[in-house]
Write a protein that holds these residues in place. Structure first.
Motif, PDB file in Angstrom:
ATOM      1  N   ASN A  71       0.850  -1.181   0.000  1.00  0.00           N
ATOM      2  CA  ASN A  71       0.000   0.000   0.000  1.00  0.00           C
ATOM      3  C   ASN A  71       0.896   1.245   0.000  1.00  0.00           C
ATOM      4  OD1 ASN A  71      -1.612   2.244   0.834  1.00  0.00           O
ATOM      5  ND2 ASN A  71      -3.082   0.842   1.747  1.00  0.00           N
ATOM      6  N   PHE A  73       0.473   4.198   0.906  1.00  0.00           N
ATOM      7  CA  PHE A  73       0.412   4.992   2.133  1.00  0.00           C
ATOM      8  C   PHE A  73       1.402   4.465   3.159  1.00  0.00           C
ATOM      9  CE2 PHE A  73      -1.237   5.373   6.474  1.00  0.00           C
ATOM     10  CZ  PHE A  73      -1.208   6.745   6.611  1.00  0.00           C
ATOM     11  N   SER A 161      -9.966  10.599  11.545  1.00  0.00           N
ATOM     12  CA  SER A 161     -10.652  10.138  10.344  1.00  0.00           C
ATOM     13  C   SER A 161     -12.066  10.677  10.230  1.00  0.00           C
ATOM     14  CB  SER A 161     -10.681   8.602  10.317  1.00  0.00           C
ATOM     15  OG  SER A 161      -9.408   8.071  10.049  1.00  0.00           O
ATOM     16  N   LEU A 220      -9.945  -1.881   0.921  1.00  0.00           N
ATOM     17  CA  LEU A 220      -9.244  -0.608   0.705  1.00  0.00           C
ATOM     18  C   LEU A 220      -8.168  -0.800  -0.360  1.00  0.00           C
ATOM     19  CD1 LEU A 220      -8.995   0.381   4.458  1.00  0.00           C
ATOM     20  CD2 LEU A 220     -10.202   1.718   2.722  1.00  0.00           C
ATOM     21  N   SER A 245     -12.883   5.922   0.772  1.00  0.00           N
ATOM     22  CA  SER A 245     -12.192   5.874   2.060  1.00  0.00           C
ATOM     23  C   SER A 245     -10.680   5.863   1.963  1.00  0.00           C
ATOM     24  CB  SER A 245     -12.648   4.655   2.872  1.00  0.00           C
ATOM     25  OG  SER A 245     -13.919   4.889   3.416  1.00  0.00           O
ATOM     26  N   ASN A 246     -10.120   5.605   0.776  1.00  0.00           N
ATOM     27  CA  ASN A 246      -8.702   5.877   0.570  1.00  0.00           C
ATOM     28  C   ASN A 246      -8.459   6.131  -0.918  1.00  0.00           C
ATOM     29  OD1 ASN A 246      -8.445   3.345  -0.656  1.00  0.00           O
ATOM     30  ND2 ASN A 246      -6.878   2.594   0.740  1.00  0.00           N
ATOM     31  N   ASP A 247      -7.250   6.564  -1.246  1.00  0.00           N
ATOM     32  CA  ASP A 247      -6.949   6.952  -2.625  1.00  0.00           C
ATOM     33  C   ASP A 247      -6.981   5.763  -3.577  1.00  0.00           C
ATOM     34  OD1 ASP A 247      -6.664   9.565  -1.826  1.00  0.00           O
ATOM     35  OD2 ASP A 247      -4.474   9.508  -1.737  1.00  0.00           O
ATOM     36  N   TYR A 273      -8.704   9.705   0.003  1.00  0.00           N
ATOM     37  CA  TYR A 273      -8.188   9.916   1.373  1.00  0.00           C
ATOM     38  C   TYR A 273      -6.784   9.333   1.464  1.00  0.00           C
ATOM     39  CZ  TYR A 273      -8.872  10.827   6.378  1.00  0.00           C
ATOM     40  OH  TYR A 273      -8.798  11.350   7.640  1.00  0.00           O
ATOM     41  N   ASP A 274      -5.858  10.068   1.990  1.00  0.00           N
ATOM     42  CA  ASP A 274      -4.455   9.715   2.291  1.00  0.00           C
ATOM     43  C   ASP A 274      -3.457  10.618   1.581  1.00  0.00           C
ATOM     44  OD1 ASP A 274      -4.967   7.666   4.076  1.00  0.00           O
ATOM     45  OD2 ASP A 274      -4.773   6.069   2.584  1.00  0.00           O
ATOM     46  N   THR A 288      -8.169  15.021  -2.479  1.00  0.00           N
ATOM     47  CA  THR A 288      -8.058  14.007  -1.424  1.00  0.00           C
ATOM     48  C   THR A 288      -7.883  14.665  -0.064  1.00  0.00           C
ATOM     49  OG1 THR A 288      -6.833  12.004  -0.782  1.00  0.00           O
ATOM     50  CG2 THR A 288      -5.549  13.807  -1.713  1.00  0.00           C
TER      51      THR A 288
END
Length: 334
Positions: A71, A73, A161, A220, A245-247, A273-274, A288
Motif C-alpha cells: 500500500n 500509504f 478520520s 481498501l 475511504s482511501n486513494d 483519502y491519504d 483528497t
C-alpha cells in the motif's frame, strides 16, 4: 577501525562524555557535543551496537509492524519513520504482517527476542485478539500509530478520520453536490467507521439525508474501489459525487466510472483519502484528504523515545488533524 577512545582523545573529552553524546543519556554542553560529533565524522567512527546492547541493555533498534507494505500509504510512512529514527541514531526493523493476525503475533514475539528497544504498531490485524494480550506478553515500549482500542493501554497517535470524512463531503456539498455516495472500507476497521461517521455528519449538517443505500463497503484497494463503484452505480444512477475511504479505492472508482461512460469530474466528482504520491499524477489529479505524514512520524518517534526513557509514564493519545487537498477531480455540480 576507530574506537570510542580515539573519538574521546580527538575531541578532548572523556569516553563517558562521548557515550552520553551518542546515546543522548545525559546533558552535555553544546561545545563538547560539537567536538564529539566532529571527531566522530573525522574518524568515521561507527558505534558497536552489539556490545552496547550487552552492556547497557539498548540495541538502538526499533521494530515496526505494518499490515501491507504494498500500500503506497504505508510505504511512504515507512520512509518518514526510517528518516526520523535514523536521525535519532536508531535502526528500523520492518515486519509486514500481510493482514495475518498469527503472523503479527509471531513477529511480535521475534521482536521481543531480538531485544529491540521499542516498537511501532501500524497494523489493523493487531487490533483484534492480538492487542488484548500484548500488554501482558510484551516487556517493551510500544506506540500504536492507528486506531487501536484505548483499553490496550498503549501510547496512541491517530489520524482524525471522522474530521477527514467530514472535510471531504463538506467540500463536495460546497460545490453544490447533494447526491453523494460513499465507498467505505471494511466496516470492521475503526478508521472506516470513523470516515463513515464524518460522511453522515457532513450530510446531516447540510440538511441532507444520510441514507445507507448510498454507501458501499469493500476492500481498501484498487479492486475494492472498482467493485464498490460498480455496485453503487447499479443502485444510485443519479449520483453526482463520491467520497472514497482511501486513494486506492478512489482510483479504482474512477476506472469504473470511465467504463460506465461517465467523466470525472464533469459527470461525477471524486474525493479520496491519504494523499499518496500517485494521487497528484492520476488523470485527473485526485482531490483528497491528506494525513500529516511527516508529523505522524515525528510524533510517533518522540512518544516512543519518551516511553523508552520513562517506562512508567501514563498512557497518552495524540490526534493529528487531516487537511483537504483540492485538485481537478472535483467540479461544481452539473
Amino acid at each position: 577501525m576507530a574506537t570510542i577512545k580515539d573519538v574521546a582523545r580527538l575531541a578532548g573529552v572523556s569516553t563517558t562524555t562521548v557515550s552520553h553524546v551518542l546515546n543522548e543519556t545525559r546533558f552535555v554542553s553544546e561545545d563538547a557535543k560539537a567536538r564529539v560529533m566532529q571527531a566522530v565524522a573525522a574518524l568515521n567512527y561507527v558505534p558497536n551496537t552489539v556490545a552496547r546492547s550487552l552492556k547497557g541493555g539498548s540495541s538502538r533498534v526499533l521494530g515496526m509492524l505494518v499490515t501491507d507494505t504494498n500500500n503506497p500509504f504505508y510505504a511512504d510512512l515507512i520512509q518518514w519513520v526510517d528518516r526520523v529514527a535514523y536521525r535519532h541514531g536508531y535502526n528500523l526493523m520492518l515486519c509486514n504482517t500481510q493482514g495475518n493476525a498469527d503472523r503479527a503475533r509471531d513477529y511480535l514475539a521475534m521482536l521481543a527476542q531480538r531485544r529491540v528497544d521499542g516498537m511501532l504498531l501500524m497494523s489493523s490485524d493487531t487490533q483484534q485478539e492480538t492487542m488484548a494480550d500484548l500488554s501482558e506478553r510484551l516487556a517493551m515500549p510500544a506506540v500504536v500509530m492507528d486506531s487501536a482500542p484505548a483499553e490496550a493501554g498503549y501510547d496512541r497517535i491517530l489520524d482524525d478520520s471522522e474530521m477527514g470524512g467530514e472535510l471531504a463531503v463538506t467540500h463536495l456539498i460546497e460545490q453544490g453536490h447533494q447526491r453523494i455516495g460513499l465507498l467505505a472500507g471494511p466496516l470492521s476497521k475503526r478508521n472506516s467507521q470513523s470516515r463513515l461517521s464524518g460522511y453522515r455528519h457532513a450530510l446531516t449538517k447540510a440538511g441532507l439525508a444520510a441514507d445507507d443505500n448510498w454507501v458501499c463497503s469493500d476492500e481498501l484497494s484498487f479492486e475494492g474501489g472498482y467493485r464498490a463503484m460498480h455496485a453503487l452505480l447499479a443502485r444510485q444512477q443519479q449520483l453526482t459525487a463520491v467520497f472514497a475511504s482511501n486513494d486506492l479505492m478512489a482510483m479504482g472508482a474512477m476506472r469504473a466510472l470511465m467504463e460506465a461512460g461517465l467523466r470525472v469530474p464533469e459527470d461525477v466528482s471524486v474525493v479520496g483519502y491519504d494523499d499518496i504520491p500517485a494521487a497528484r499524477y492520476c488523470n485527473p489529479p485526485l482531490t483528497t484528504v491528506r494525513q500529516p505524514m511527516e508529523a505522524l512520524a515525528e510524533q510517533a518517534l518522540s512518544m516512543l523515545l519518551d516511553r523508552i526513557r520513562e517506562p512508567s509514564l501514563p498512557g497518552r493519545q495524540v490526534v493529528l488533524p487531516p487537511a483537504l487537498v483540492g485538485r481537478d477531480s472535483v467540479a461544481p455540480v452539473n
